[in-house]
Design an enzyme around this catalytic site. Structure first.
Site, PDB file in Angstrom:
ATOM      1  CB  SER A 109      -0.959  -0.019   1.184  1.00 27.37           C
ATOM      2  OG  SER A 109      -1.960  -0.995   0.964  1.00 27.37           O
ATOM      3  CG  ASP A 113       7.263  -4.297   5.945  1.00 29.07           C
ATOM      4  OD1 ASP A 113       6.235  -4.858   6.369  1.00 29.07           O
ATOM      5  OD2 ASP A 113       8.421  -4.673   6.261  1.00 29.07           O
ATOM      6  CG  HIS A 182      -0.636   3.355   9.858  1.00 24.04           C
ATOM      7  ND1 HIS A 182       0.547   3.526  10.544  1.00 24.04           N
ATOM      8  CD2 HIS A 182      -1.559   4.103  10.523  1.00 24.04           C
ATOM      9  CE1 HIS A 182       0.335   4.347  11.569  1.00 24.04           C
ATOM     10  NE2 HIS A 182      -0.931   4.715  11.578  1.00 24.04           N
ATOM     11  CB  ILE A 239      -6.971  -4.534   3.518  1.00 22.77           C
ATOM     12  CG1 ILE A 239      -6.301  -5.424   4.543  1.00 22.77           C
ATOM     13  CG2 ILE A 239      -8.052  -3.629   4.099  1.00 22.77           C
ATOM     14  CD1 ILE A 239      -7.163  -6.094   5.524  1.00 22.77           C
ATOM     15  CG  ASN A 472       2.219  -0.694  12.012  1.00 23.06           C
ATOM     16  OD1 ASN A 472       2.094  -1.559  11.150  1.00 23.06           O
ATOM     17  ND2 ASN A 472       1.296   0.211  12.256  1.00 23.06           N
ATOM     18  CE1 TYR A 473       7.365   2.613  14.164  1.00 24.48           C
ATOM     19  CE2 TYR A 473       7.447   2.400  16.541  1.00 24.48           C
ATOM     20  CZ  TYR A 473       7.185   3.152  15.410  1.00 24.48           C
ATOM     21  OH  TYR A 473       6.766   4.450  15.539  1.00 24.48           O
TER      22      TYR A 473
END
Ligand code: FAD
Ligand code: NAG
Ligand code: NAG
Ligand code: NAG
Ligand code: NAG
Ligand code: NAG
Length: 532
Positions: A109, A113, A182, A239, A472-473
């Protein structure tokens, strides 16, 4: 620390004009393209959405949504094709044909990343790019919005602000981050203590599953809807869009940025911050950012930036700090009032007066090589211990940290409400960031090693068994699988760190929705059947 994009462009050019990037011959290509054609709606030819390595723009397209120079090298594995979907049927065809041809699919998206997993794979793969699917439909009357996965946070904030000054959405600070990755990884920002994570405010979603069906909350069921809110979307499907609940913000919010060096009592102030930041009123979020700087004598020291966001007026903020955190010594004149949308620019370090139109800019402001890691802290680190940490940071020099306070709304939501488990009991999350500009493996090995050494050094001060981490990290050091996760045992290594007990429910959902493990990558959720 602001590095111009030209560095990236120069690197890019040097690759484009060298002959060291081999175009892999791929015998299955024609049948694959035929398959794509057969399974997509001809109203917009899928072939017009496909870019292959023979296209002179291939690398610039591949890297236009890569935010880390670590993955922009000749040695980085490249996809066989990039498919930049223009409509739902392009996604459906990509899934069906990758399945039929035994190819991996990487879903991208915003491309942020931290380990490049949305566009790098060691197995033959294609990249499914979502950037063309980025409509945002704000419905003020119902205080909600449908957001396609390819939209960025900046675009979302902009579209909300276009319609209302008193609505917002709790999400990350960096405007180019994609909502696809995210939100499915949690998503936090400076309204986290007031409203929780992005995913705590998602009320519906559309996903394309392994059988190429388009499902919404009702048809996917509550288990899958639970899993994609924080469990990482790419283990479960593609998604397409999210339905979010807008949150109220006052017409005027207040921000400040205050620097305190060690010589100015930074250690003691940060110690006090640890005691109060997670119990201050929910309206206030104060991030602390320790970083190595040179003092006036030219010696290295640590300076801590305190960056705040307050859902209220400057005078009230000043009074609140005077009472609860006087050590910071904040003055009324340090507090800056502005509309919520401008606070996004302030937090991302745009100079005063920058037009909010920059939120629509999809290009990175700076491109560097970097490595990040995360930790959770449950009890305050003593001033003596902090002094040891500063010594180590000064040795390493380039590493900096963000300490993000938890508490407030984050502590009210149960650990199993969604896959993201880091709730009450956490004082703050640490983000480690080390970035560099020297190309080449040697520099990368050196700096990666330094980051890992520092992480090891921090162990006594952070959460244990498991040593928790924020999805997310993304950090492949905490456990990963080269070929995409096949082993449940292997996956529990990182699974428990990212999700604690929720990992097992994610495995259960995965087993139901993708039993043959088509949607997999280095840190995906495996189905049970594989080693049970
Ligand atoms: C500069 C920068 C600032 C950041 N700031 C914050 C912050 O403030 N708060 C925070 O929480 N995080 C932050 N992050 C981390 C960021 O939220 C994650 O990297 C997030 O996953 C990025 O989403 P993306 O769509 O841009 O990334 P991508 O690289 O496109 O995707 C990330 C992951 O999600 C998967 N994915 C992407 N789109 C879809 C989709 N449509 N369906 C299914 N799976 C999908 C990918 O396959 C990959 O596994 C930051 C990262 C960077 C680089
Ligand atoms: C595509 O469809 C045609 C016509 O139905 C069929 O002959 C062909 O085998 C199909 N090819 C692929 C790769 O699906
Ligand atoms: C805090 O408030 C007191 C009493 O109103 C005042 O005397 C003092 O100067 C204030 N301190 C700061 C740092 O604003
Ligand atoms: C930002 O600029 C405006 C005028 O453009 C000025 O009034 C305001 O004081 C400035 N704010 C800061 C924090 O410098
Ligand atoms: C990494 O650090 C270790 C010490 O912990 C050292 O032995 C090793 O040589 C270092 N490697 C690199 C590539 O710098
Ligand atoms: C990964 O997959 C490749 C190709 O299928 C195989 O040769 C290799 O042994 C696998 N590696 C691991 C660690 O499973």
């Amino acid at each position: 620390m602001r590095i111009p994009d030209t560095v990236g462009i120069l690197l890019l050019l040097s690759f484009l004009f060298s002959d060291s990037w081999p175009v892999t011959p791929w015998s299955g290509k024609d049948t694959f393209l035929q398959c794509l054609r057969n399974h997509s709606n001809p109203s917009y030819s899928i072939l017009a959405a496909v870019c292959d390595p023979e296209n002179p723009s291939f690398l610039s397209i591949l890297w236009s949504y890569s935010r880390n120079l670590r993955f922009q090298t000749t040695a980085t594995p490249k996809p066989l094709l990039i498919i930049a979907a223009h409509q739902e049927s392009h996604i459906q065809a990509s899934i069906i044909c990758c399945k039929n041809h035994g190819l991996q699919i990487r879903i991208r998206s915003g491309g942020h990343d931290l380990e490049g997993l949305s566009y790098v794979s060691k197995l033959p793969f294609i990249v499914l790019d979502m950037y063309n699917l980025r409509s945002i439909d704000v419905d003020l009357e119902n205080e909600a919005a449908w957001v396609q996965a390819g939209a960025t946070l900046g675009e979302l904030y902009y579209r909300i602000a276009e319609k209302s000054r008193i609505h917002g959405f709790p999400g990350g600070v960096c405007p180019t981050v994609g909502t696809g990755g995210h939100f499915s990884g949690g998503g936090y920002g400076n309204m986290m203590r007031k409203y929780g994570l992005s995913v705590d405010n998602i009320i519906d979603a559309q996903i394309v599953d392994v059988n190429a069906r388009i499902l919404d909350r009702k048809s996917m069921g509550e288990d899958l809807f639970w899993a994609i809110r924080g469990g990482g979307g790419a283990s479960f499907g593609v998604i397409l869009s999210w339905k979010i609940k807008l949150v109220p913000v006052p017409a005027t919010v207040t921000v400040f940025r205050a620097q305190r060096t060690l010589e100015q009592g930074g250690t003691h102030i940060l110690y006090r911050w640890q005691k109060v930041a997670a119990i201050l009123p929910k309206d206030l979020f104060i991030r602390a950012q320790p970083r190595v700087v040179k003092n006036q004598r030219g010696d290295k020291t640590v300076s801590i930036a305190f960056i705040a966001f307050y859902l209220g007026r400057a005078r009230d903020l000043n009074q609140l700090l005077n009472k609860s955190f006087p050590e910071l010594g904040l003055q009324l004149k340090d507090c800056i009032e502005m509309p919520w949308i401008e606070s996004i620019l302030f937090w991302f370090d745009y100079p005063n007066g920058t037009s909010i139109d920059v939120l629509l800019n999809r290009k990175s402001r700076r491109l560097v090589f970097y490595k990040e890691k995360s930790d959770y802290v449950k009890k305050p680190i003593s001033t003596r211990q902090m002094e040891l940490i500063w010594k180590k940071m000064i040795e390493i020099d380039k590493l900096y940290m963000q300490w993000n306070p938890y508490g407030g709304r984050m502590s009210e939501i149960s650990e199993s409400e969604i896959p993201f488990p880091h709730r009450s009991g956490n004082l703050f999350m640490i983000q480690y960031d080390l970035s560099w500009l020297e190309p080449g493996n040697e520099a990368a090995d050196y700096y990666m090693n330094q980051t890992r050494m520092f992480y090891k050094f921090m162990r006594p001060y952070v959460s244990k068994s498991p040593r928790e981490a924020f999805l997310n990290y993304r950090d492949l050091d905490i456990g990963s699988s080269v070929n995409g996760t096949e082993s449940y045992k292997e996956a529990s290594l990182y699974g428990e760190k990212y999700f604690k007990g929720n990992f097992y429910r994610l495995v259960k959902v995965k087993t139901e929705v993708d039993p043959h493990n088509f949607f997999r990558y280095e840190q995906s959720i495996p189905p049970y059947s594989l080693d049970h």
